[in-house]
Design a protein around this motif. Structure first.
Motif, mmCIF file in Angstrom:
data_model
loop_
_atom_site.group_PDB
_atom_site.id
_atom_site.type_symbol
_atom_site.label_atom_id
_atom_site.label_comp_id
_atom_site.label_asym_id
_atom_site.label_seq_id
_atom_site.Cartn_x
_atom_site.Cartn_y
_atom_site.Cartn_z
ATOM 1 N N ILE A 165 0.805 -1.082 -0.022
ATOM 2 C CA ILE A 165 0.078 0.064 -0.103
ATOM 3 C C ILE A 165 1.005 1.160 -0.004
ATOM 4 O O ILE A 165 2.001 1.184 0.526
ATOM 5 C CB ILE A 165 -0.815 -0.016 1.272
ATOM 6 C CG1 ILE A 165 -0.018 -0.005 2.446
ATOM 7 C CG2 ILE A 165 -1.916 -0.916 1.327
ATOM 8 C CD1 ILE A 165 -0.907 0.501 3.782
ATOM 9 N N LEU A 166 0.154 2.371 -0.457
ATOM 10 C CA LEU A 166 0.840 3.533 -0.145
ATOM 11 C C LEU A 166 -0.363 4.624 0.371
ATOM 12 O O LEU A 166 -1.516 4.205 0.257
ATOM 13 C CB LEU A 166 1.382 4.294 -1.568
ATOM 14 C CG LEU A 166 0.328 4.426 -2.735
ATOM 15 C CD1 LEU A 166 0.736 5.711 -3.428
ATOM 16 C CD2 LEU A 166 0.488 3.414 -3.611
ATOM 17 N N TYR A 167 0.134 5.676 0.940
ATOM 18 C CA TYR A 167 -0.980 6.676 1.408
ATOM 19 C C TYR A 167 -1.325 7.777 0.463
ATOM 20 O O TYR A 167 -0.278 8.252 -0.087
ATOM 21 C CB TYR A 167 -0.407 7.111 2.696
ATOM 22 C CG TYR A 167 -0.736 6.116 3.904
ATOM 23 C CD1 TYR A 167 -1.641 5.863 4.573
ATOM 24 C CD2 TYR A 167 0.314 5.608 4.253
ATOM 25 C CE1 TYR A 167 -1.979 4.957 5.614
ATOM 26 C CE2 TYR A 167 0.353 4.620 5.316
ATOM 27 C CZ TYR A 167 -0.663 4.240 5.971
ATOM 28 O OH TYR A 167 -0.767 3.351 6.868
ATOM 29 N N GLY A 209 -1.631 -5.140 3.135
ATOM 30 C CA GLY A 209 -1.620 -3.923 3.423
ATOM 31 C C GLY A 209 -2.403 -3.343 4.740
ATOM 32 O O GLY A 209 -1.893 -2.483 5.338
ATOM 33 N N VAL A 210 -3.442 -4.237 5.023
ATOM 34 C CA VAL A 210 -4.085 -3.870 6.454
ATOM 35 C C VAL A 210 -3.255 -4.109 7.493
ATOM 36 O O VAL A 210 -3.483 -3.450 8.410
ATOM 37 C CB VAL A 210 -5.331 -4.863 6.511
ATOM 38 C CG1 VAL A 210 -5.302 -6.277 6.763
ATOM 39 C CG2 VAL A 210 -6.362 -4.016 7.556
ATOM 40 N N VAL A 211 -2.347 -5.074 7.422
ATOM 41 C CA VAL A 211 -1.253 -5.193 8.611
ATOM 42 C C VAL A 211 -0.361 -3.990 8.607
ATOM 43 O O VAL A 211 0.022 -3.634 9.648
ATOM 44 C CB VAL A 211 -0.667 -6.664 8.288
ATOM 45 C CG1 VAL A 211 0.414 -6.632 9.309
ATOM 46 C CG2 VAL A 211 -1.411 -7.669 8.160
ATOM 47 N N THR A 212 0.235 -3.729 7.452
ATOM 48 C CA THR A 212 1.043 -2.377 7.260
ATOM 49 C C THR A 212 0.501 -1.311 7.932
ATOM 50 O O THR A 212 1.118 -0.519 8.740
ATOM 51 C CB THR A 212 1.426 -2.241 5.726
ATOM 52 O OG1 THR A 212 2.141 -3.468 5.384
ATOM 53 C CG2 THR A 212 2.585 -1.175 5.932
ATOM 54 N N HIS A 213 -0.823 -0.829 7.344
ATOM 55 C CA HIS A 213 -1.583 0.157 7.997
ATOM 56 C C HIS A 213 -1.699 0.009 9.480
ATOM 57 O O HIS A 213 -1.420 1.167 10.113
ATOM 58 C CB HIS A 213 -2.979 0.137 7.181
ATOM 59 C CG HIS A 213 -3.748 1.276 7.925
ATOM 60 N ND1 HIS A 213 -3.589 2.893 7.775
ATOM 61 C CD2 HIS A 213 -5.040 1.099 8.415
ATOM 62 C CE1 HIS A 213 -4.480 3.350 8.183
ATOM 63 N NE2 HIS A 213 -5.243 2.605 8.606
ATOM 64 N N PHE A 214 -1.986 -1.217 10.076
ATOM 65 C CA PHE A 214 -2.277 -1.147 11.474
ATOM 66 C C PHE A 214 -0.801 -0.923 12.219
ATOM 67 O O PHE A 214 -1.011 -0.326 13.167
ATOM 68 C CB PHE A 214 -2.766 -2.853 11.647
ATOM 69 C CG PHE A 214 -2.993 -3.115 13.414
ATOM 70 C CD1 PHE A 214 -3.748 -2.489 13.785
ATOM 71 C CD2 PHE A 214 -2.008 -4.184 13.722
ATOM 72 C CE1 PHE A 214 -4.153 -2.708 15.318
ATOM 73 C CE2 PHE A 214 -2.182 -4.337 14.969
ATOM 74 C CZ PHE A 214 -3.283 -3.825 15.762
ATOM 75 N N PHE A 215 0.290 -1.502 11.821
ATOM 76 C CA PHE A 215 1.598 -1.195 12.346
ATOM 77 C C PHE A 215 1.827 0.463 12.156
ATOM 78 O O PHE A 215 2.174 0.824 13.071
ATOM 79 C CB PHE A 215 2.869 -1.863 11.701
ATOM 80 C CG PHE A 215 4.073 -1.704 12.004
ATOM 81 C CD1 PHE A 215 4.429 -2.603 13.053
ATOM 82 C CD2 PHE A 215 4.790 -0.353 11.675
ATOM 83 C CE1 PHE A 215 5.814 -2.387 13.616
ATOM 84 C CE2 PHE A 215 5.970 -0.205 12.205
ATOM 85 C CZ PHE A 215 6.530 -1.136 13.184
#
Length: 457
Positions: A84-86, A131-137
């Motif tokens: 993912i990217l923001y 991506g959801v794990v990366t976002h959570f971290f």
């Protein structure tokens, strides 16, 4: 009327584009560049790329293809999944791309990893790199840019840049790769996300594969991007119901289509939505073809240390292929090589190993063959876990990916273990062709995703 479609594949190591004639079933033009967008991170577990650098390269590929073929009917996009990217409110990138290889989810949060904790909170099986794990971290560690308001994948970002959209749209193949996607709801599971304190609004609207996302400034329709696994399957498999696809490149994947969404998924495999219906059962090896590259680097360092002279990777690979070809005359016991050098999605801390070493068989040729055999064995293990009726229905083995194409012994090993001759498509741009076929289905030129493979020459 032209039946020409551009397919763009935003890969981890390469950015490729094709012009595909859906009437002839042929690639008319190809353009490609090495992905030069990798960036160093502040931590050893970060795997980052620059989204703007990727866009500039993708734009250059597009420009070259359109100069050769200005009469394009549609554009399809595919590329690396999970990462993912923001974005900010205008749809501009405000962060690096956190790729599928990023390992922040394997970091410890008290007694569990972040991926394990999020899986427990949401009820979904989630792995580091999703991506959801990366976002959570990032949320837990205050790493989200202050101007960010949503996330998307890198192929979705290319669609934004092509169409001028501000808000990303995402198809189910990418949504499932992000994590916390419900096939029953055909959307992200907002309730499950809320259990972990994650707001659903961070994630794109989900639209059916083949949906038009917008148009370029020149009026060419652009379609919602497709996951690279599904695109590669579409771009290389003619009969989706009786074929197993083995793709070994940077990573490795075994993929097989299941027409109905069954209640259970075999251990270690993932169920990924397939465009048009059904699902792909996928077993992934994180190391894949990189395992062979690790062995090449080892030999290259040994040679340079002994001779004092540099040697190219190409020279070492050629030498390794000769060694593998000579193996039949060695007469020694084989080496057992587990190639999980980057762990697995379920066990990221797991590591590979070399076993069965005796006083007679620790030879370079047996080491080469052991690595090749181990690369296939890891994927064949997933095949053995499939239900009997699915395995017995398979009559075709298709190979894709740079490692498969470039190594005769690897193809022979795959054919031996699966008990089927391996067919490798004449074109090497399977993902890009799948993206082009997605555009052809979305525009109505091709009847369905189920029959799209019949357009392949």
């Amino acid at each position: 009327m032209p039946m020409k479609y551009i397919g763009l594949d935003i890969g981890t190591t390469n950015i490729c584009g094709v012009v595909f004639d859906a009437g002839l079933g042929e690639i008319l033009s190809t353009a490609a560049e090495a992905n030069r967008a990798a960036r160093d991170g502040a931590y050893p577990w970060e795997r980052l790329q620059d989204p703007e650098a990727i866009w500039l390269q993708a734009e250059a590929v597009m420009r070259q293809l359109q100069l050769e073929h200005p009469d394009i009917s549609g554009i399809g996009v595919t590329g690396q999944m999970h990462g993912i990217l923001y974005l900010d409110e205008l749809g501009s990138a405000v962060s690096p791309l956190y790729t599928w290889q990023d390992q922040r989810g394997a970091e410890r949060l008290t007694q569990q990893t972040y991926a394990e904790r999020l899986s427990e909170l949401t009820g979904y099986t989630l792995s580091t790199g999703y991506g959801v794990v990366t976002h959570f971290f990032n949320w837990m560690n205050h790493l989200i840019p202050s101007s960010a308001c949503r996330v998307c994948t890198i192929p979705d970002y290319i669609v934004i840049k092509l169409t001028g959209r501000h808000n990303p749209v995402m198809d189910p193949t990418h949504a499932a790769g992000i994590g916390c996607y419900s096939s029953q709801k055909q959307d992200f599971d907002a309730e499950a996300m809320e259990q972990a304190g994650i707001n659903r609004s961070w994630f794109p609207t989900v639209r059916a594969s083949g949906t038009m996302a917008g148009s370029t400034s020149g009026g060419i329709p652009v379609f919602v991007s497709l996951g690279d696994n599904q695109a590669s399957f579409l771009g290389s498999v003619k009969d989706i119901h009786r074929t197993v696809l083995l793709n070994i490149g940077t990573g490795g994947q075994l993929s097989i289509h299941e027409p109905m969404n069954g209640p259970d998924v075999p251990e270690g495999l993932e169920a990924r939505p397939f465009p048009g219906g059904g699902r792909l059962l996928v077993g992934s090896s994180l190391c894949g073809g990189k395992a062979y590259a690790i062995l090449e680097q080892f030999f290259r360092k040994v040679i340079a240390s002994y001779t004092g002279e540099p040697v190219s990777a190409g020279q070492v690979y050629a030498w390794m292929e000769r060694l593998a070809a000579e193996d039949s005359s060695c007469g020694g016991e084989s080496l057992s090589v587990n190639t999980q050098f980057l762990g697995t999605r379920q066990e990221p801390d797991r590591r590979g190993q070399i076993g069965g070493i005796s006083v007679d068989n620790f030879l370079p040729e047996l080491l080469v063959v052991g690595f090749l055999r181990g690369m296939v064995e890891e994927l064949h293990t997933y095949f053995e876990r499939l239900p009997r009726d699915i395995r017995h229905n398979v009559t075709s083995l298709v190979g894709a990916g740079n490692a498969i194409r470039s190594n005769d012994r690897l193809r022979d090993e795959a054919a031996r273990q699966f008990g089927l001759p391996m067919h490798v498509p004449t074109h090497s741009e399977e993902g890009a062709v799948g993206a082009a076929l997605t555009a052809a289905v979305g525009s109505g030129e091709v009847d369905s995703f189920e029959t799209a493979g019949q357009r392949l020459s």
